[in-house]
Design a protein around this motif. Structure first.
Motif, PDB file in Angstrom:
ATOM      1  N   ILE A  65      -2.494 -11.400   4.654  1.00  0.00           N
ATOM      2  CA  ILE A  65      -3.117 -10.391   5.537  1.00  0.00           C
ATOM      3  C   ILE A  65      -2.478  -9.030   5.260  1.00  0.00           C
ATOM      4  CG2 ILE A  65      -3.723  -9.804   7.927  1.00  0.00           C
ATOM      5  CD1 ILE A  65      -3.074 -12.661   8.735  1.00  0.00           C
ATOM      6  N   SER A  66      -3.321  -8.053   4.984  1.00  0.00           N
ATOM      7  CA  SER A  66      -2.802  -6.685   4.832  1.00  0.00           C
ATOM      8  C   SER A  66      -3.308  -5.823   5.994  1.00  0.00           C
ATOM      9  CB  SER A  66      -3.187  -6.115   3.458  1.00  0.00           C
ATOM     10  OG  SER A  66      -4.574  -6.222   3.234  1.00  0.00           O
ATOM     11  N   GLY A  67      -2.801  -4.572   6.026  1.00  0.00           N
ATOM     12  CA  GLY A  67      -2.958  -3.738   7.216  1.00  0.00           C
ATOM     13  C   GLY A  67      -4.293  -3.043   7.374  1.00  0.00           C
ATOM     14  N   GLY A  68      -5.346  -3.829   7.526  1.00  0.00           N
ATOM     15  CA  GLY A  68      -6.657  -3.255   7.837  1.00  0.00           C
ATOM     16  C   GLY A  68      -7.083  -3.716   9.219  1.00  0.00           C
ATOM     17  N   ILE A  69      -8.013  -2.966   9.800  1.00  0.00           N
ATOM     18  CA  ILE A  69      -8.425  -3.281  11.170  1.00  0.00           C
ATOM     19  C   ILE A  69      -9.010  -4.695  11.288  1.00  0.00           C
ATOM     20  CG2 ILE A  69     -10.651  -2.071  10.841  1.00  0.00           C
ATOM     21  CD1 ILE A  69      -8.632  -2.321  14.111  1.00  0.00           C
ATOM     22  N   ALA A  70      -9.635  -5.170  10.191  1.00  0.00           N
ATOM     23  CA  ALA A  70     -10.256  -6.503  10.262  1.00  0.00           C
ATOM     24  C   ALA A  70      -9.230  -7.624  10.403  1.00  0.00           C
ATOM     25  CB  ALA A  70     -11.125  -6.739   9.028  1.00  0.00           C
ATOM     26  N   VAL A 125       2.191 -11.854   5.245  1.00  0.00           N
ATOM     27  CA  VAL A 125       1.616 -10.585   5.708  1.00  0.00           C
ATOM     28  C   VAL A 125       2.383  -9.389   5.137  1.00  0.00           C
ATOM     29  CG1 VAL A 125       0.801 -11.530   7.908  1.00  0.00           C
ATOM     30  CG2 VAL A 125       3.090 -10.545   7.765  1.00  0.00           C
ATOM     31  N   THR A 126       1.719  -8.244   5.160  1.00  0.00           N
ATOM     32  CA  THR A 126       2.439  -7.001   4.898  1.00  0.00           C
ATOM     33  C   THR A 126       2.997  -6.514   6.243  1.00  0.00           C
ATOM     34  OG1 THR A 126       0.521  -5.603   5.328  1.00  0.00           O
ATOM     35  CG2 THR A 126       0.817  -6.369   3.060  1.00  0.00           C
ATOM     36  N   GLN A 127       3.961  -5.610   6.181  1.00  0.00           N
ATOM     37  CA  GLN A 127       4.503  -5.039   7.426  1.00  0.00           C
ATOM     38  C   GLN A 127       3.391  -4.375   8.219  1.00  0.00           C
ATOM     39  OE1 GLN A 127       7.291  -5.049   9.124  1.00  0.00           O
ATOM     40  NE2 GLN A 127       8.281  -6.431   7.659  1.00  0.00           N
ATOM     41  N   GLY A 172      -5.001  -2.145  -4.793  1.00  0.00           N
ATOM     42  CA  GLY A 172      -4.402  -1.290  -5.824  1.00  0.00           C
ATOM     43  C   GLY A 172      -3.118  -1.910  -6.368  1.00  0.00           C
ATOM     44  N   LYS A 173      -2.318  -2.479  -5.474  1.00  0.00           N
ATOM     45  CA  LYS A 173      -1.065  -3.112  -5.932  1.00  0.00           C
ATOM     46  C   LYS A 173      -1.379  -4.337  -6.784  1.00  0.00           C
ATOM     47  CE  LYS A 173       1.821  -2.004  -1.929  1.00  0.00           C
ATOM     48  NZ  LYS A 173       2.666  -2.618  -0.890  1.00  0.00           N
ATOM     49  N   PHE A 174      -2.314  -5.153  -6.316  1.00  0.00           N
ATOM     50  CA  PHE A 174      -2.656  -6.371  -7.074  1.00  0.00           C
ATOM     51  C   PHE A 174      -3.127  -5.991  -8.488  1.00  0.00           C
ATOM     52  CE2 PHE A 174      -4.091  -9.165  -3.178  1.00  0.00           C
ATOM     53  CZ  PHE A 174      -2.789  -9.196  -2.732  1.00  0.00           C
ATOM     54  N   SER A 202     -11.774  -4.925   2.699  1.00  0.00           N
ATOM     55  CA  SER A 202     -12.215  -4.410   3.995  1.00  0.00           C
ATOM     56  C   SER A 202     -11.679  -2.996   4.152  1.00  0.00           C
ATOM     57  CB  SER A 202     -11.646  -5.312   5.092  1.00  0.00           C
ATOM     58  OG  SER A 202     -11.776  -4.694   6.339  1.00  0.00           O
ATOM     59  N   MET A 203     -12.585  -2.055   4.235  1.00  0.00           N
ATOM     60  CA  MET A 203     -12.126  -0.671   4.385  1.00  0.00           C
ATOM     61  C   MET A 203     -13.297   0.247   4.733  1.00  0.00           C
ATOM     62  SD  MET A 203     -11.435  -0.140   0.323  1.00  0.00           S
ATOM     63  CE  MET A 203     -10.947  -1.832   0.179  1.00  0.00           C
ATOM     64  N   ASN A 204     -12.977   1.450   5.029  1.00  0.00           N
ATOM     65  CA  ASN A 204     -13.955   2.490   5.327  1.00  0.00           C
ATOM     66  C   ASN A 204     -14.882   2.690   4.111  1.00  0.00           C
ATOM     67  OD1 ASN A 204     -14.159   5.555   4.461  1.00  0.00           O
ATOM     68  ND2 ASN A 204     -14.545   5.436   6.670  1.00  0.00           N
TER      69      ASN A 204
HETATM   70  C1  LIG Z   1      -6.137   2.014  12.772  1.00  0.00           C
HETATM   71  C2  LIG Z   1      -6.084   1.866  11.288  1.00  0.00           C
HETATM   72  C3  LIG Z   1      -6.987   1.076  10.647  1.00  0.00           C
HETATM   73  C4  LIG Z   1      -6.963   0.925   9.265  1.00  0.00           C
HETATM   74  N1  LIG Z   1      -7.880   0.108   8.651  1.00  0.00           N
HETATM   75  C5  LIG Z   1      -7.871   0.007   7.309  1.00  0.00           C
HETATM   76  C6  LIG Z   1      -8.834  -0.811   6.660  1.00  0.00           C
HETATM   77  O1  LIG Z   1      -9.690  -1.429   7.284  1.00  0.00           O
HETATM   78  N2  LIG Z   1      -8.793  -0.895   5.310  1.00  0.00           N
HETATM   79  C7  LIG Z   1      -7.853  -0.235   4.568  1.00  0.00           C
HETATM   80  O2  LIG Z   1      -7.881  -0.341   3.339  1.00  0.00           O
HETATM   81  N3  LIG Z   1      -6.943   0.526   5.171  1.00  0.00           N
HETATM   82  C8  LIG Z   1      -6.911   0.674   6.507  1.00  0.00           C
HETATM   83  N4  LIG Z   1      -5.981   1.456   7.126  1.00  0.00           N
HETATM   84  C9  LIG Z   1      -4.966   2.116   6.298  1.00  0.00           C
HETATM   85  C10 LIG Z   1      -3.880   1.128   5.903  1.00  0.00           C
HETATM   86  O3  LIG Z   1      -3.264   0.613   7.072  1.00  0.00           O
HETATM   87  C11 LIG Z   1      -2.853   1.785   5.000  1.00  0.00           C
HETATM   88  O4  LIG Z   1      -3.460   2.142   3.781  1.00  0.00           O
HETATM   89  C12 LIG Z   1      -1.651   0.942   4.779  1.00  0.00           C
HETATM   90  O5  LIG Z   1      -0.780   1.598   3.881  1.00  0.00           O
HETATM   91  C13 LIG Z   1      -2.012  -0.416   4.213  1.00  0.00           C
HETATM   92  O6  LIG Z   1      -0.830  -1.155   4.024  1.00  0.00           O
HETATM   93  P1  LIG Z   1      -0.810  -2.619   3.459  1.00  0.00           P
HETATM   94  O7  LIG Z   1      -1.850  -2.714   2.424  1.00  0.00           O
HETATM   95  O8  LIG Z   1       0.565  -2.787   2.903  1.00  0.00           O
HETATM   96  O9  LIG Z   1      -0.997  -3.545   4.590  1.00  0.00           O
HETATM   97  C14 LIG Z   1      -5.988   1.606   8.505  1.00  0.00           C
HETATM   98  C15 LIG Z   1      -5.055   2.398   9.162  1.00  0.00           C
HETATM   99  C16 LIG Z   1      -5.098   2.553  10.532  1.00  0.00           C
HETATM  100  C17 LIG Z   1      -4.089   3.449  11.211  1.00  0.00           C
END
Ligand SMILES: Cc1cc2nc3c(=O)[nH]c(=O)nc-3n(C[C@H](O)[C@H](O)[C@H](O)COP(=O)(O)O)c2cc1C
Length: 396
Positions: free
Chosen positions: A11-16, A38-40, A94-96, A121-123
């Protein structure tokens, strides 16, 4: 299809990420084992408590935990059969794509050499960015399975492409992937199960305590991986579930001998798990033997040795697997049987192990193959044991 699979969820840091716990639940419901990395940033969207409770396993989130020396990214990736990253952020993609390993998730990805699935999953604007597109393309070219994003309403208020597939759709994707990847498709496999009955007279027989469960679990596991299974079954209360299993009912060791020797020539593999009587009464009375106040002597004669017969008939391209249920000198006896009966591997269960053998829902096995490689397994359900046995078969 997914039953028994060990799935590593990333799981990475996206809203989904808020949907990933539902994905974990769906997989657990389908009898998968799930572990999570997970990522932080993912922990901004979903809690460790939720993930640990649902997966029933500790979540890997810290590369350098203070407690002990460990290389979790290696043990986790060795453990898992497949790796599903959902959601996959633009950042983690991008990291992968660039082989960056600076967190537990990206490091695990690099160390993983089995089936990988990622659900971006992203904007919309991020998704249509040519650099992100290029990274996704790179992953695809390198054999990563992309569970493509869909169109829809996004959390950021935008409408368009970039929305993660719903958890149930991700499960569907995995199921379809594995149904196409049926590793035993086009294989015909003979399985025997249950305990034979040797008639003494019209109403009595010599039997044993085998329930047939182990053989039935093996037949189901083989069929779920695409094999056409011929199940020669002694009497049991069990039912077959998979339409790819053709069950042939027998009662005595002689009937089992006739059916197995008849079908073996057209089979790629035979797994003989039935408990076949070693002796049968030399005479079988047509009528019921009358009760009397004198001793009754039964003379027993050896039955035909099915395993040894198939071992002799075995062609170069056929695989023969036998079972040994031993009470003493287990390993030595099993090794002898493996050689004497010309087997490819033997599954040993010892009656000395609690929860192993007859009439229990569990079993504890040791597999010895013809190269004398010995693998010990812990006590597991017979369904899980069947997976281990079929995995061994597939690995030959
Ligand atoms: C509220 C919120 C929602 C986010 N949703 C997404 C998302 O759906 N997809 C995405 O690529 N980044 C999203 N981001 C940006 C990522 O959290 C950011 O790029 C982060 O560095 C990703 O870290 P990770 O890939 O190590 O988990 C969001 C950021 C915030 C603050």
């Amino acid at each position: 299809m997914l039953k028994g699979k060990k799935i590593l969820i990333g799981i990475s840091g996206g809203i989904a990420a808020y949907k990933t716990p539902l994905l974990i639940r769906e997989l657990i419901k389908r009898d998968c084992q799930v572990k999570v990395v997970v990522t932080q940033n993912a922990l901004e969207f979903v809690t460790l408590t939720t993930l640990q409770t649902l997966s029933q396993n500790e979540v890997y989130y810290n590369m350098f935990s203070n407690n002990e020396y460990s290389t979790e990214h290696i043990s986790l990736t060795d453990w898992a059969d497949c790796f599903v990253v959902a959601p996959a952020t633009a950042n983690i993609i991008g990291k992968f794509a660039n082989a960056i390993a600076d967190c537990p998730l990206s490091t695990s990805f690099l160390a993983f050499d089995k089936d990988v699935f990622i659900a971006p999953s992203m904007n919309t604007k991020m998704y249509s960015n040519p650099l992100v597109k290029r990274n996704i393309h790179t992953l695809k070219e390198n054999g990563i399975n992309i569970i493509s994003s869909t169109q829809g309403f996004l959390a950021c208020g935008y409408e368009g492409e970039g929305r993660m597939q719903e958890p149930i759709e991700i499960v569907k994707f995995l199921k379809e992937f594995y149904s196409k990847k049926l590793e035993l498709k086009d294989k015909t496999i003979l399985v025997t199960a249950g305990g034979t009955q040797e008639q003494i007279d019209a109403v009595r027989y010599i039997g044993n305590n085998s329930s047939g469960k182990m053989g039935y679990c093996i037949a189901e596991e083989l069929a779920s991986r695409g094999a056409n299974v011929i199940l020669v079954s002694a009497k049991t209360h069990l039912e077959v579930q998979n339409n790819n299993i053709n069950r042939i009912n027998v009662v005595s060791s002689e009937e089992m001998f006739v059916q197995t020797t008849k079908h073996f020539p057209k089979c790629d593999v035979a797994i003989l798990s039935a408990a076949v009587a070693d002796y049968k009464p030399i005479n079988q009375e047509k009528n019921k033997i009358k009760k009397a106040q004198t001793n009754l002597n039964l003379t027993l004669t050896p039955t035909k040795d099915i395993l040894a017969t198939l071992g002799k008939e075995k062609k170069k391209n056929q695989i023969l697997v036998g079972f040994a249920l031993e009470t003493d000198d287990e390993l030595e006896n099993a090794k002898k049987k493996l050689i004497n009966k010309n087997l490819d591997f033997i599954v040993l269960n010892s009656l000395n192990d609690k929860g192993a053998g007859f009439g229990t829902p569990t079993n504890k096995i040791t597999i010895i193959d013809k190269n004398q490689k010995i693998e010990h397994f812990k006590l597991k359900t017979k369904e899980e044991v069947a997976i281990d046995i079929v995995n061994k078969l597939v690995s030959l």
